[in-house]
Design a protein around this motif. Structure first.
Motif, PDB file in Angstrom:
ATOM      1  N   ILE A 105      11.494  10.875  30.404  1.00 39.47           N
ATOM      2  CA  ILE A 105      11.796  12.176  30.992  1.00 39.47           C
ATOM      3  C   ILE A 105      12.263  13.093  29.862  1.00 39.47           C
ATOM      4  O   ILE A 105      13.111  12.708  29.052  1.00 39.47           O
ATOM      5  N   PRO A 106      11.695  14.284  29.735  1.00 41.77           N
ATOM      6  CA  PRO A 106      12.056  15.156  28.606  1.00 41.77           C
ATOM      7  C   PRO A 106      13.449  15.750  28.766  1.00 41.77           C
ATOM      8  O   PRO A 106      14.049  15.712  29.850  1.00 41.77           O
ATOM      9  N   LEU A 107      13.940  16.296  27.689  1.00 42.97           N
ATOM     10  CA  LEU A 107      15.232  16.974  27.678  1.00 42.97           C
ATOM     11  C   LEU A 107      15.022  18.468  27.509  1.00 42.97           C
ATOM     12  O   LEU A 107      14.084  18.908  26.843  1.00 42.97           O
ATOM     13  N   ASN A 108      15.912  19.230  28.102  1.00 42.46           N
ATOM     14  CA  ASN A 108      15.951  20.675  27.899  1.00 42.46           C
ATOM     15  C   ASN A 108      17.157  20.950  27.011  1.00 42.46           C
ATOM     16  O   ASN A 108      18.268  21.117  27.495  1.00 42.46           O
ATOM     17  N   GLY A 109      16.920  20.949  25.706  1.00 42.13           N
ATOM     18  CA  GLY A 109      18.033  20.996  24.762  1.00 42.13           C
ATOM     19  C   GLY A 109      18.676  19.626  24.692  1.00 42.13           C
ATOM     20  O   GLY A 109      18.053  18.656  24.285  1.00 42.13           O
ATOM     21  N   PHE A 141      11.953  12.894  42.491  1.00 42.95           N
ATOM     22  CA  PHE A 141      12.080  13.782  41.333  1.00 42.95           C
ATOM     23  C   PHE A 141      10.755  14.474  41.030  1.00 42.95           C
ATOM     24  O   PHE A 141       9.705  13.832  40.917  1.00 42.95           O
ATOM     25  N   HIS A 142      10.820  15.793  40.901  1.00 46.99           N
ATOM     26  CA  HIS A 142       9.628  16.604  40.636  1.00 46.99           C
ATOM     27  C   HIS A 142      10.089  17.817  39.836  1.00 46.99           C
ATOM     28  O   HIS A 142      10.741  18.709  40.374  1.00 46.99           O
ATOM     29  N   SER A 143       9.785  17.840  38.560  1.00 46.40           N
ATOM     30  CA  SER A 143      10.254  18.917  37.688  1.00 46.40           C
ATOM     31  C   SER A 143       9.100  19.809  37.257  1.00 46.40           C
ATOM     32  O   SER A 143       8.034  19.323  36.875  1.00 46.40           O
ATOM     33  N   CYS A 144       9.349  21.112  37.305  1.00 49.98           N
ATOM     34  CA  CYS A 144       8.360  22.095  36.857  1.00 49.98           C
ATOM     35  C   CYS A 144       8.631  22.549  35.426  1.00 49.98           C
ATOM     36  O   CYS A 144       8.008  23.508  34.953  1.00 49.98           O
ATOM     37  N   PHE A 145       9.564  21.891  34.752  1.00 50.22           N
ATOM     38  CA  PHE A 145       9.883  22.240  33.365  1.00 50.22           C
ATOM     39  C   PHE A 145       8.609  22.173  32.519  1.00 50.22           C
ATOM     40  O   PHE A 145       7.860  21.198  32.571  1.00 50.22           O
ATOM     41  N   THR A 146       8.368  23.229  31.758  1.00 55.64           N
ATOM     42  CA  THR A 146       7.128  23.327  30.982  1.00 55.64           C
ATOM     43  C   THR A 146       7.288  22.699  29.612  1.00 55.64           C
ATOM     44  O   THR A 146       8.214  23.023  28.872  1.00 55.64           O
ATOM     45  N   CYS A 147       6.374  21.808  29.292  1.00 57.57           N
ATOM     46  CA  CYS A 147       6.342  21.155  27.982  1.00 57.57           C
ATOM     47  C   CYS A 147       5.814  22.148  26.943  1.00 57.57           C
ATOM     48  O   CYS A 147       5.228  23.183  27.279  1.00 57.57           O
ATOM     49  N   ALA A 148       6.001  21.829  25.673  1.00 59.76           N
ATOM     50  CA  ALA A 148       5.507  22.698  24.601  1.00 59.76           C
ATOM     51  C   ALA A 148       3.984  22.789  24.598  1.00 59.76           C
ATOM     52  O   ALA A 148       3.421  23.728  24.032  1.00 59.76           O
ATOM     53  N   CYS A 149       3.319  21.837  25.247  1.00 59.18           N
ATOM     54  CA  CYS A 149       1.856  21.872  25.319  1.00 59.18           C
ATOM     55  C   CYS A 149       1.367  22.864  26.363  1.00 59.18           C
ATOM     56  O   CYS A 149       0.168  23.129  26.460  1.00 59.18           O
ATOM     57  N   GLY A 150       2.291  23.404  27.164  1.00 55.74           N
ATOM     58  CA  GLY A 150       1.929  24.373  28.185  1.00 55.74           C
ATOM     59  C   GLY A 150       1.774  23.788  29.574  1.00 55.74           C
ATOM     60  O   GLY A 150       1.577  24.529  30.539  1.00 55.74           O
TER      61      GLY A 150
END
Length: 287
Positions: A105-109, A141-150
């Motif tokens: 799971i990615p981090l936001n900061g 869990f369902h996140s719309c956080f955008t990765c650097a790939c878009g």
């Protein structure tokens, strides 16, 4: 002496958490290497967080956190026989952890990303379904956080694959190493995000056509600064240099003057600081 060498970074990277926090004896360490290393070299699992475009946006390493908040090295990463079922499960080995397979799971900061229910990832259960522990309306869990790939987080997937499966896709596998829980790391470039890597696991190398194309006025200033000058520009620059030549004595005098100016300014600042300190002390004495 062998115990000391076992405590080194290299040996600790080989054993990982398999010693249970208790240092192996020299005999136990040699037995561990004899038993585990052939299996590890032959049956290594490569773990990545993959975009729907096929890019490995994150290559998982031993310290990379899972959805269950435990690190990849705390999961079962060594297999005597690679499971035939797909996807390959990498369960967590921490006691009472419900995680059945590693899930990146990615981090936001420095914080985990939020679910659409507005709660963080670590506020959800690590059991399959990833239900929220803080509310009842969340279906998982369902996140719309955008990765650097878009692409959004929910469009990515954690991929666990073998060396052969990775080679079939043309992705790098690196060298066979004895270290525990290396996951998808194959070199220093693996630490970068996918859109920054120029190998086949990332965005790939730019085409020869792009590299050989001429620099235009719309390109980045960095490219224009290092563009090779034309013959006319070289001639003009040569004339300017020839007319602007200075002797070594003049150059030394110039740099000496610069040094004297800086030294004078520094001394002046020190005098001012000392003067203000004395004045402030006098004011305090009067009070």
């Amino acid at each position: 002496s062998l115990k000391i060498s076992y405590g080194s970074v290299k040996c600790a990277s080989i054993v990982g958490d398999d010693d249970g926090g208790k240092l192996f004896t020299p005999e136990e360490y040699e037995e561990y290497k004899r038993k585990v290393l052939p299996i590890r070299l032959q049956n290594r699992l490569y773990v990545s967080w993959r975009s729907p475009t096929g890019m490995d946006c994150k290559l998982v390493g031993p310290e990379t956190l899972c959805f269950c908040t435990h690190r990849y090295k705390q999961h079962k990463t060594d297999h005597e026989v690679i499971p035939k079922d797909r996807p390959i499960c990498v369960p967590c080995r921490v006691s009472r952890c419900p995680c059945q397979s590693y899930h990146y799971i990615p981090l936001n900061g420095t914080q985990p990303v939020r679910c659409r229910c507005k709660h963080f990832a670590d506020q959800h259960s690590a059991a399959p379904g990833f239900s929220c522990n803080s509310c009842s309306k969340c279906s998982g869990f369902h996140s719309c956080f955008t990765c650097a790939c878009g692409q959004p987080t929910y469009a990515h997937e954690t991929v666990v694959e073998t060396k052969e499966e990775r080679l079939a896709q043309g992705k790098p596998v690196g060298q066979d190493v004895p270290y525990a829980a290396m996951g998808g790391l194959t070199g220093f470039s693996s630490l970068a995000e996918g859109y920054m890597r120029l190998d086949n696991s990332g965005r790939g190398a730019p085409s020869a056509e792009l590299l050989e194309s001429p620099v235009t006025s719309t390109d980045h200033p960095f490219l224009k600064a290092f563009q090779g000058p034309s013959s006319s520009a070289q001639t003009t620059a040569t004339r300017q240099v020839s007319h602007g030549k200075h002797s070594e004595d003049e150059d030394m005098a110039y740099f000496e003057n610069c040094y004297q100016e800086r030294a004078s300014c520094y001394i002046y600042c020190l005098i001012q600081i000392h003067f203000h300190k004395r004045m402030s002390k006098k004011e305090k004495c009067r009070i």
